[in-house]
Write a protein that holds these residues in place. Structure first.
Motif, PDB file in Angstrom:
ATOM      1  N   ALA A 180       0.837  -1.209   0.000  1.00  0.00           N
ATOM      2  CA  ALA A 180       0.000   0.000   0.000  1.00  0.00           C
ATOM      3  C   ALA A 180       0.868   1.255   0.000  1.00  0.00           C
ATOM      4  CB  ALA A 180      -0.925  -0.015   1.220  1.00  0.00           C
ATOM      5  N   CYS A 181       1.945   1.237   0.766  1.00  0.00           N
ATOM      6  CA  CYS A 181       2.851   2.391   0.779  1.00  0.00           C
ATOM      7  C   CYS A 181       3.515   2.575  -0.578  1.00  0.00           C
ATOM      8  CB  CYS A 181       3.917   2.211   1.863  1.00  0.00           C
ATOM      9  SG  CYS A 181       3.297   2.294   3.553  1.00  0.00           S
ATOM     10  N   MET A 182       3.871   1.476  -1.239  1.00  0.00           N
ATOM     11  CA  MET A 182       4.501   1.576  -2.554  1.00  0.00           C
ATOM     12  C   MET A 182       3.523   2.104  -3.600  1.00  0.00           C
ATOM     13  SD  MET A 182       7.181  -1.554  -3.014  1.00  0.00           S
ATOM     14  CE  MET A 182       6.010  -2.848  -2.624  1.00  0.00           C
ATOM     15  N   TYR A 245       9.314  10.873   2.882  1.00  0.00           N
ATOM     16  CA  TYR A 245       8.079  10.456   3.535  1.00  0.00           C
ATOM     17  C   TYR A 245       7.717   9.029   3.155  1.00  0.00           C
ATOM     18  CZ  TYR A 245       7.373  15.303   4.925  1.00  0.00           C
ATOM     19  OH  TYR A 245       7.517  16.536   5.504  1.00  0.00           O
ATOM     20  N   ALA A 246       7.964   8.664   1.900  1.00  0.00           N
ATOM     21  CA  ALA A 246       7.653   7.303   1.461  1.00  0.00           C
ATOM     22  C   ALA A 246       8.547   6.283   2.162  1.00  0.00           C
ATOM     23  CB  ALA A 246       7.823   7.200  -0.056  1.00  0.00           C
ATOM     24  N   LEU A 250       7.420   3.293   4.877  1.00  0.00           N
ATOM     25  CA  LEU A 250       7.783   1.885   4.741  1.00  0.00           C
ATOM     26  C   LEU A 250       8.492   1.382   5.996  1.00  0.00           C
ATOM     27  CD1 LEU A 250       9.083   1.988   1.060  1.00  0.00           C
ATOM     28  CD2 LEU A 250       7.060   0.743   1.846  1.00  0.00           C
ATOM     29  N   ARG A 251       9.426   2.170   6.486  1.00  0.00           N
ATOM     30  CA  ARG A 251      10.215   1.741   7.645  1.00  0.00           C
ATOM     31  C   ARG A 251       9.359   1.657   8.908  1.00  0.00           C
ATOM     32  NH1 ARG A 251      15.074   4.718   6.810  1.00  0.00           N
ATOM     33  NH2 ARG A 251      15.672   2.973   5.475  1.00  0.00           N
ATOM     34  N   ARG A 252       8.446   2.589   9.076  1.00  0.00           N
ATOM     35  CA  ARG A 252       7.602   2.582  10.273  1.00  0.00           C
ATOM     36  C   ARG A 252       6.548   1.487  10.202  1.00  0.00           C
ATOM     37  NH1 ARG A 252       6.133   8.826  11.490  1.00  0.00           N
ATOM     38  NH2 ARG A 252       5.169   7.890  13.332  1.00  0.00           N
ATOM     39  N   CYS A 253       6.136   1.106   8.998  1.00  0.00           N
ATOM     40  CA  CYS A 253       5.225  -0.036   8.855  1.00  0.00           C
ATOM     41  C   CYS A 253       5.926  -1.325   9.278  1.00  0.00           C
ATOM     42  CB  CYS A 253       4.739  -0.158   7.415  1.00  0.00           C
ATOM     43  SG  CYS A 253       3.499   1.065   6.955  1.00  0.00           S
ATOM     44  N   ILE A 254       7.216  -1.441   8.952  1.00  0.00           N
ATOM     45  CA  ILE A 254       7.986  -2.604   9.391  1.00  0.00           C
ATOM     46  C   ILE A 254       8.052  -2.643  10.910  1.00  0.00           C
ATOM     47  CG2 ILE A 254      10.285  -3.643   9.399  1.00  0.00           C
ATOM     48  CD1 ILE A 254      10.636  -2.609   6.539  1.00  0.00           C
ATOM     49  N   LEU A 277      -0.157   8.601   9.920  1.00  0.00           N
ATOM     50  CA  LEU A 277      -1.256   8.902   9.008  1.00  0.00           C
ATOM     51  C   LEU A 277      -1.041  10.240   8.319  1.00  0.00           C
ATOM     52  CD1 LEU A 277      -3.974   8.102   7.846  1.00  0.00           C
ATOM     53  CD2 LEU A 277      -5.081   9.180   9.824  1.00  0.00           C
ATOM     54  N   LEU A 278      -0.491  11.213   9.032  1.00  0.00           N
ATOM     55  CA  LEU A 278      -0.239  12.520   8.441  1.00  0.00           C
ATOM     56  C   LEU A 278       0.799  12.415   7.322  1.00  0.00           C
ATOM     57  CD1 LEU A 278      -0.702  15.544   8.374  1.00  0.00           C
ATOM     58  CD2 LEU A 278       1.008  15.797  10.198  1.00  0.00           C
ATOM     59  N   GLU A 279       1.812  11.577   7.506  1.00  0.00           N
ATOM     60  CA  GLU A 279       2.797  11.374   6.448  1.00  0.00           C
ATOM     61  C   GLU A 279       2.139  10.827   5.191  1.00  0.00           C
ATOM     62  OE1 GLU A 279       7.218  10.544   8.020  1.00  0.00           O
ATOM     63  OE2 GLU A 279       5.816   8.918   8.429  1.00  0.00           O
ATOM     64  N   ALA A 280       1.235   9.864   5.362  1.00  0.00           N
ATOM     65  CA  ALA A 280       0.538   9.292   4.210  1.00  0.00           C
ATOM     66  C   ALA A 280      -0.337  10.337   3.529  1.00  0.00           C
ATOM     67  CB  ALA A 280      -0.306   8.090   4.650  1.00  0.00           C
TER      68      ALA A 280
END
Length: 302
Positions: A180-182, A245-246, A250-254, A277-280
């Protein structure tokens, strides 16, 4: 080209009578109106996305070579530096730290190529043929953006198979979050590439600008080393870098899914990390604004 031409002709005939004398969307056309018009626009977007997928399937060697570079970076560079960089400095092994940056490297190349193709289509006259289709000009740009986003996300999904090499589990939820991030990052980069491409007339100029901009953005993303290692003046540049931000997403999702991985310092605002969420939202907003600006420029008559 053939795929779109057939779809465009089907679009033109979908709302017309058997005589073919009534234009699509005209008041006298059977089935005309907003629903029919929307179907025509969506069909044109589908045709452009299908064209990009056919190109991806037909260029297997080229695609494999593009995937080979980040894979080699992960295995060779990541494996070589893993023994030199202590885990205590990053909170994770270096290959795990490097993995989000390699995912970003994987999606950025096909996303950027959408801008190159737009310029070459204009130079070859193919774009002029597309503009003759009975759809809005903005629809053609949206189709290019959707196709580039999908192709970039597909290539990024292939690299997800190397998660085990980076020391990550094949957790379905984790892989879904990374995908989703990608997709979000692919959309933003594609939109930015189109916003640049509609302002340029030569592919050579586009490539030159990319050479000056993309590598610094990649290095300022935190994909290769922590942003805390940058000098103070570079932190402001990183805070304005969409790739940062991308990579941080990714890193914080890990970190969210892998309990024994600590969060590595990434983007900070006044010394504090911004909400996930703000980053997204900011990444999505950047892509939307870039696409709206590109549509506005593209809608100007040539």
């Amino acid at each position: 080209m053939t795929t779109f031409s057939r779809s465009a002709s089907g679009t033109a005939d979908a709302g017309g009578s058997t005589g073919g004398s009534v234009a699509v969307g005209s008041p006298g056309a059977p089935g005309s109106g907003r629903p029919a018009r929307l179907r025509h626009e969506l069909r044109a977007i589908h045709a452009l996305v299908h064209r990009d997928l056919l190109r991806l399937a037909g260029q297997r060697t080229h695609t494999a070579l593009m995937l080979l570079q980040p894979a080699l970076y992960l295995v060779i560079l990541g494996g070589g530096l893993a023994s030199l960089i202590p885990r205590s400095q990053l909170g994770v092994g270096y290959q795990t730290f490097l993995f989000p940056g390699m995912l970003m490297m994987t999606v950025q190349t096909p996303a950027i190529m959408v801008g190159v193709r737009l310029i070459t289509d204009r130079q070859s006259g193919y774009l002029r043929e597309l503009l003759m289709a009975p759809v809005h000009r903005s629809t053609l740009l949206l189709g290019n953006c959707a196709g580039g986003t999908l192709v970039a996300a597909v290539q990024g999904a292939v690299l997800l198979t190397l998660a085990g090499v980076a020391g990550l589990p094949y957790d379905p939820v984790l892989l879904a979050l990374l995908l989703a991030c990608m997709i979000l990052a692919s959309f933003t980069i594609t939109a930015l590439a189109l916003a640049l491409a509609v302002s340029l007339d030569r592919a050579e100029t586009f490539h030159t600008l990319l050479g000056l901009v993309m590598m610094p953005l990649l290095f300022l993303s935190g994909g290769f080393f922590p942003l805390t290692a940058l000098p103070g003046w570079a932190h402001a540049l990183a805070a304005a870098n969409p790739l940062a931000y991308a990579v941080d997403l990714l890193r914080r999702c890990i970190t969210l899914r892998v309990s024994d991985h600590t969060a590595t310092a990434g983007l900070t605002w006044a010394g504090h990390p911004p909400p996930l969420l703000l980053e997204a939202v900011l990444l999505l907003a950047g892509g939307v604004l870039a696409l709206l600006w590109a549509v506005r420029r593209f809608n100007r008559p040539e």
